[in-house]
Design an enzyme around this catalytic site. Structure first.
Site, short mmCIF file in Angstrom:
data_model
loop_
_atom_site.label_atom_id
_atom_site.label_comp_id
_atom_site.label_asym_id
_atom_site.label_seq_id
_atom_site.Cartn_x
_atom_site.Cartn_y
_atom_site.Cartn_z
N ASP A 1 0.95 -1.28 -0.01
CA ASP A 1 -0.12 0.01 0.02
C ASP A 1 0.89 1.08 0.07
O ASP A 1 1.87 1.14 -0.62
CB ASP A 1 -0.76 0.00 1.24
CG ASP A 1 -2.33 0.53 0.86
OD1 ASP A 1 -2.48 1.93 0.46
OD2 ASP A 1 -3.39 0.16 1.18
N HIS B 1 2.38 1.85 -3.00
CA HIS B 1 1.30 2.97 -3.85
C HIS B 1 1.79 4.13 -3.75
O HIS B 1 0.95 5.14 -3.93
CB HIS B 1 -0.14 2.62 -3.17
CG HIS B 1 -0.63 1.43 -3.44
ND1 HIS B 1 -2.04 1.07 -3.10
CD2 HIS B 1 -0.38 0.19 -4.11
CE1 HIS B 1 -2.38 -0.11 -3.68
NE2 HIS B 1 -1.44 -0.84 -4.05
#
Length: 516
Positions: free
Chosen positions: A324, A347
């Site tokens: 993430d 991310h």
């Protein structure tokens, strides 16, 4: 009569002579007591009395007051010229420092199988009582430790948690009950430092298996369309051990700090966390450097570093690989400085999502610079939910090198991690966002600015943006802008002509509801 008188005179003379002799003897005795030799003897005797101790001195005083006591053994007469006193204490046997607390000394086995939770708790309890103490987790040992709280607020300040070994999370669902939000939790401490060359291993694969059914998804993935139009909805997760059983739906953060001042994390590795690797919540004065997080790029919701309600944060010289956001900056954060960080997989570095469930979010004075990102989904991103309030202002993204990043620059005020979200007019106000020296390659879209219709993004500044497409397996898209106002200080590559220069003419003034 004459004889009697002569006898009386001679007797008187003799008696006077005896009296004079006695008086003379007494006079010399008193003088001797005030003389030099008595002082030397008295000084030496006093020194001996001190060596005997306080109790014996009291007994000596009682003896002179008439109180009977056992006769002391005969002692050697002191010299009239004693040798100089030697005050050097006798050598004592070496003893363990009272400021270091090794978990092995409290019963920890360190074999990776025995439950060492109680030993860690006992070591912390003792370290907590001593200022500037050190709790030692030694190298070459693996400690199985269940959920544990290293907490204040009554602990002494400046404790060091010296982590050189490995701490492993249990994979048995019984250890977690119905689920916990954190595994290793440090709460309400002042001057706490975690340092060393050791590893915190969250054994995350046993948690990730159930991801497709329970966890939210990052909605930026909807912009990423494979060339063959077949998107894989959920990446394969590592196979869970058959003996572990089903893990709770609430997944813990590996290492969390809450309500603490002057926190330092350095040197260690945090890997395979069930959810966030490292979280700071309600902390002031945070320094993270020369550490790393490591989890697969497809591990769900495994943020590298998560900041929430924390101020005066410095993160540098750190490698972040996760599934993430490498760094997630949430509401209540200000004065955050991130530099010299390697990010990927993951991310990217994100502010938000902010304003979920109509909440107020306030973020200010954020600097991210000198960062390298490779193979991440997004680069630098701000994401907010519809219906929120508050503001994000004073943000600088500078000197960001991206390589094969799908979406390098993103503002998304329509963020949604579910299949569908309700349209709402209120929004978190975004202003004073600066992008400069962002270079490298992208695989989907170079810039995506999607701002609120009711509250457009203002003062968005772009300088030296040089992004080149790298066509691989995804469709390529042109830059996208919606309700985004600001300025282009230099030509960009590719041209970002969709940015609206200046300020919106119909922008409503910010209300008290938006002000932070």
């Amino acid at each position: 009569m004459e004889n009697m008188s002569g006898f009386s005179f001679r007797s008187l003379t003799f008696m006077l002579f005896i009296a004079l002799l006695v008086w003379s003897s007494s006079f010399h005795t008193c003088n001797a007591r005030r003389g030099k030799h008595w002082r030397e003897i008295r000084g030496n005797s006093a020194s001996l009395a001190k060596k005997k101790g306080k109790n014996q001195g009291n007994s000596h005083q009682k003896h002179h007051n008439g109180v009977s006591k056992p006769k002391p053994p005969p002692q050697k007469a002191p010299s009239l010229h004693p040798a100089p006193k030697d005050d050097t204490p006798a050598p004592s046997p070496p003893k363990k420092s009272s400021t270091t607390f090794n978990v092995l000394d409290f019963g920890a086995k360190g074999d990776g199988k025995s439950d060492d939770t109680k030993a860690f708790q006992a070591a912390w309890t003792e370290a907590c009582k001593v200022a500037a103490s050190t709790m030692i987790v030694p190298a070459e040992y693996a400690f199985l430790v269940g959920p544990i709280s290293f907490s204040g607020p009554y602990c002494q300040a400046n404790i060091v948690f010296q982590l050189d070994g490995t701490i492993i999370a249990p994979t048995n669902s019984n250890a977690w009950g119905r689920g916990l939000f954190q595994w290793l939790d440090f709460t309400k401490l002042v001057g706490i430092t975690i340092q060393g060359e050791g590893t915190i291993d969250g054994s995350g694969s046993v948690w990730w298996q159930d991801y497709p059914f329970e966890d939210p998804i990052d909605n930026e993935s909807e912009f990423i369309v494979p060339l063959n139009n077949t998107a894989q909805q959920h990446p394969p997760m590592p196979v869970r051990s058959e003996l572990s059983g089903k893990m709770p739906s609430i997944k813990p953060t590996a290492l969390r700090f809450y309500g603490s001042f002057n926190v330092t994390v350095t040197g260690i590795t945090i890997q395979n966390s069930p959810q966030c690797h490292l979280k700071f919540d309600n902390c002031i004065g945070v320094v993270v450097h020369d550490m790393r997080t490591s989890s697969p790029g497809d591990s769900p919701n495994t943020d590298g570093i998560h900041l929430q309600n924390s101020k005066d944060v410095l993160i540098h010289s750190t490698d972040l690989a996760c599934g993430d956001d490498c760094v997630s900056i949430q509401t209540g954060c200000s004065n955050v400085y991130i530099h010299n960080v390697n990010c990927g997989p993951g991310h990217g570095i994100s502010i938000g999502g902010l304003g979920k469930d109509n909440t107020k979010a306030c973020v200010s004075n954020i600097t991210v610079r000198d960062v390298v990102m490779h193979g991440t989904m997004t680069g630098v991103r701000i994401k907010t939910w519809q219906g929120g309030s508050g503001s994000v202002q004073g943000v600088l993204f500078s000197n960001i090198q991206v390589s094969e990043v799908q979406l390098p620059i993103v503002i998304d005020q329509f963020y949604c991690d579910k299949s569908k979200c309700k349209n709402q007019t209120s929004a978190v106000a975004l202003s004073g966002i600066t992008y400069e020296k962002i270079r490298g390659t992208y695989t989907v879209k170079p810039v995506h600015f999607a701002c609120s219709d009711a509250l457009p993004c203002m003062d968005v500044s772009l300088t030296t943006i040089e992004l080149q497409p790298q066509k691989e397996q995804y469709h390529l898209y042109d830059p996208f802008c919606w309700q985004t106002f600001g300025e282009l200080n230099t030509p960009t590559m590719p041209p970002i002509s969709c940015l609206q220069i200046g300020k919106p003419s119909s922008n409503r003034p910010q209300s008290d509801h938006d002000t932070c």
